[in-house]
Design a protein around this motif. Sequence first.
Motif, short mmCIF file in Angstrom:
data_model
loop_
_atom_site.label_atom_id
_atom_site.label_comp_id
_atom_site.label_asym_id
_atom_site.label_seq_id
_atom_site.Cartn_x
_atom_site.Cartn_y
_atom_site.Cartn_z
N ALA B 77 21.10 37.24 35.98
CA ALA B 77 21.84 36.33 36.84
C ALA B 77 23.11 35.84 36.16
O ALA B 77 24.18 35.75 36.78
N VAL B 78 23.00 35.53 34.86
CA VAL B 78 24.17 35.07 34.12
C VAL B 78 25.24 36.15 34.12
O VAL B 78 26.42 35.90 34.39
N LYS B 79 24.81 37.38 33.84
CA LYS B 79 25.79 38.46 33.77
C LYS B 79 26.44 38.69 35.13
O LYS B 79 27.66 38.89 35.23
N GLN B 80 25.67 38.66 36.16
CA GLN B 80 26.24 38.86 37.49
C GLN B 80 27.21 37.76 37.86
O GLN B 80 28.24 38.00 38.49
N ALA B 81 26.87 36.53 37.45
CA ALA B 81 27.76 35.42 37.75
C ALA B 81 29.12 35.65 37.10
O ALA B 81 30.18 35.45 37.72
N ALA B 82 29.09 36.08 35.83
CA ALA B 82 30.35 36.33 35.14
C ALA B 82 31.10 37.46 35.83
O ALA B 82 32.32 37.37 36.08
N ARG B 83 30.38 38.53 36.14
CA ARG B 83 31.04 39.67 36.75
C ARG B 83 31.64 39.30 38.11
O ARG B 83 32.77 39.68 38.44
#
Lengths: 204, 204, 204, 204
Positions: B77-83
Motif C-alpha cells: 500500500a505504501v509503495k502504491q501510494a507513492a507511485r
Amino acid sequence: MTQGDTRSDKQPRTERGRRTLRKLLDAAAGEFGDHGFHDASISAITARAGVALGSFYTYFDSKDAIFRALVSDMSDAVKQAARAAIDPAASALEIERQALLGFLNFAAEHKEVYRIIDEAEFVDPANYRAHYETIGKRITERLATGGDKGDLRPDLGEVEAWAIMGMNVFLGLRYAIWACENDGAAEDVASRANSILKRGIGRV
Amino acid sequence: MTQGDTRSDKQPRTERGRRTLRKLLDAAAGEFGDHGFHDASISAITARAGVALGSFYTYFDSKDAIFRALVSDMSDAVKQAARAAIDPAASALEIERQALLGFLNFAAEHKEVYRIIDEAEFVDPANYRAHYETIGKRITERLATGGDKGDLRPDLGEVEAWAIMGMNVFLGLRYAIWACENDGAAEDVASRANSILKRGIGRV
Amino acid sequence: MTQGDTRSDKQPRTERGRRTLRKLLDAAAGEFGDHGFHDASISAITARAGVALGSFYTYFDSKDAIFRALVSDMSDAVKQAARAAIDPAASALEIERQALLGFLNFAAEHKEVYRIIDEAEFVDPANYRAHYETIGKRITERLATGGDKGDLRPDLGEVEAWAIMGMNVFLGLRYAIWACENDGAAEDVASRANSILKRGIGRV
Amino acid sequence: MTQGDTRSDKQPRTERGRRTLRKLLDAAAGEFGDHGFHDASISAITARAGVALGSFYTYFDSKDAIFRALVSDMSDAVKQAARAAIDPAASALEIERQALLGFLNFAAEHKEVYRIIDEAEFVDPANYRAHYETIGKRITERLATGGDKGDLRPDLGEVEAWAIMGMNVFLGLRYAIWACENDGAAEDVASRANSILKRGIGRV
DNA sequence: GATGAATGAGGATTCATTCAT
DNA sequence: TATGAATGAATCCTCATTCAT
C-alpha cells in the motif's frame, strides 16, 4: 554505557551494590539487543549477569524500568558519540560530515544500541520521541550556527534538521547495522551524504 | 487495506469466508496499530472483528502469520501510494517531491501503517528489510533514470537513495505521525526537503 | 452451594461450561476451607477440580474473585439454612431457638463455610460486613414482629439483634466448629441460649 | 501495648536493643492492623520502625513469631482492660455490664487489636482459641460466683458464658469497630445488652 | 465454517529469610 | 547490634493454540 538520569528510587548504597547494578545493565543490554524486549526474560538477564533472580528487583521495579533506564543511557551515549566526533572549529558542512561518520562508526560498534532505541518506539514511546526531538533540536542549532557563520543558507530550520537526521539514521541502518562485504567504507558513505548537503543532487 | 500477495495457506472458499477474512485483517490492523504486536491479543482481534476466537485459526496459522500478511499488505500500500502520487512525465526532482508528498499524505491518513511496518523490524525482520530494500532500489532506479535524462548528477547510487528514503521516513514520522498544530503543511515540508535535493544546504 | 448474585462477566454459555464452573467453586470451597485464602493456590484448586490451570481464568478474573463469589454463595446458604429451620407460625422466642439450632447444625455440617465467611473479614471486608448487616437486619425484623405480636418486649432493636447474632455465632464456633466429645447436643445448647432470651440470667 | 509473657528466644540485652524491640512491636501492630497479616511485609514493618531489614531477625525468628507475640500481648491487654473496668464488689449483673462497657471502650480505642486477634484465627489458631477459651472460663467463673452469691441463676455454665462473650464481641464489632455517627453511646449499648441478661427479651 | 471451552507452558513479580560487612 | 544486599522458591496470571461440538 554510563548510567542516565532516569533513576529509580533504588540506588545502591554500597560499592557491591553498584557493581551488581552495572552487571544487570550490561546483561540487559545484551539480552534486549539479542532478543528484543519481549523475548528477553528477567531470568535470562540475571543469569547473564550472574546474580540471583530476585536481585533484579533490588535495583529495578520492573522489566520496563530497566529497559527505560537502558534507553536513557543509550540515548546519551549516542549523543556523546556524535559530539565526540565533531571538531567545533570546522565548517558547518564538515561538522555534519563528522557527525554522520561518528554515528556510523558508533552504530557499527554498538548494534544493540540501535536496536534498543528503535524498539523504544513501542516499549517506551515517550523516551523514543524525546531522543529524536533532542537530536533534532541539536541539529537545528547547528544549522542556525552555520547560517550565522555564513557557511549555510540562512533559512534552515527543523524540517532540514529532521531530513538530515533521517538521512543519517537510515544510512546507519543500511551501512552500519546491515553492513555487507561489498559496501563502501563509512568514510565514503559519509562523504556522499555530505555531498548531497553541499550541492544537492541536481546536475552540476 | 487490500489483501496483498503474501497469502496464508488458508484461502477462504466462500463469500462468507472472504468477509470473515477481511474483518479479521481490518481488526488486526486496528489492534496492532493501537497496541503493538505484543500487547495485541488474538482474542482482542476476534472480538473487534466480531467473530469467535477459534475462527481466527481458520484463516491464519498464527499470530505471526496475520502480522506478516498485514506487513505485506501495507508495504504494498505504501509503495502504491507513492507511485500513485507521481507523474512519470515530470522532472526527476519533481518526481521526488511528489513521492515525498504522497508519502506524507498517506502516512497522515494511515498512521497505523507506519507503526506496523516499523514494528516489523522486531516481529518480521525479513519483511522489514525487504520493504526498505525494495523502496531503496526503486529510488535508486529513479535516480539513475534522472541521471540518464540529464536531470540529475550521473553518479548517484544506493547511498543517495537511502539518504533520500531516510529523509522521507523521518519527515513522515515528524510531520505526519507526530504532526502538531503549528507544523507547516505537507506541501511546505515536501518543498523544503526538495530544496535540499536541488541545491543542498550550502550558502547560495 | 448455589451460585450467588455476584457474577463476573464470564458466564458459561454451554452446559459443559456450567459443569466446569461448578467444579471450580466446589474445589475452591474445599481448598479455602482447608488452608485458608492465602495458603490456597489456584493450581491446587484446579487440580482438585480436575481441570487445567488456565481454565480457572475462563471463569474467574482472579483468586479474589472466586473467593468473593464463594462468600456470596455461602452467605446466601447460611441465611437459607436459618430460614429453612424456622417455622414462621411459631412464637418469636421459639423462632429464635429454631434459627440458632438450624445454624448450629448447618455450621457442624459445613465447617468450611464458617471459616470462609470469617476470613472474608480480611479478604473481602465489604461482603463480610454486608453479610452480618443483612443478618442483623433480619433479626431486627423478627424482634419487631415479635413485639407486634406481643411475644416480645416492644422496645427491641438493632442492639438486641446484634447481641443475639453474636451469641449465635460464638455458640456455633464453640459447639459446632470446635465441638468435642463431651459437649452437650446442639438442642441443649440452643435451649440454654433460648433460656437467656426468655428469662435472662438473673435469679428466678 | 506492653510486651507480654510470650517471649521469643531473642531477648535484648542492652537498653538500645530494648528500644529497637519496642519499635518493631509497635510498627508491627500498625502494619498488621492496617493491612492484615499477609499484606503486611517485614520490610514495611522495619521501614515503619526506622530500622534496617536485617535487624528484624535479631529480635524475631519469623513473621509468624512477631505476630504471635503481638497476639499474646493484645490478648493480655484485652483481658486487663475488662478486669480494670470491673468493680469486684458490684453485683454479678453489674459486673457483666462493666465488663462489656470496658471492652467497648477498649475496642474503640484500639481497633487494630480487634483486627489482629481476629486474624489470629487463621494465622495462629492455637492462640486464637486459647484467647477465647480463657475469656470463656473467666466469664464462667463470674457466673458461678454470681450464682453462689445469689445474684444469678445457679445453673449457669459454659454455654451461657460463650453466649455472653459472643454478644460482647459482636456488639464491639458493630458499635466500636464499625461505629457510625448516629449510633448510641457505648453506655446505652452496654445497658441494653445488660437488660437482656437481666430480664431476657420476653414481654414484661 | 463457526463456536467457545480447555490447555499448559511461560514469565513477571513478591518477599521471607540469610549472610557478609 | 546494625545494616542492606543477595537469594530463590512460590504463585498468580496471560494468551497462543487446540479441540470437541
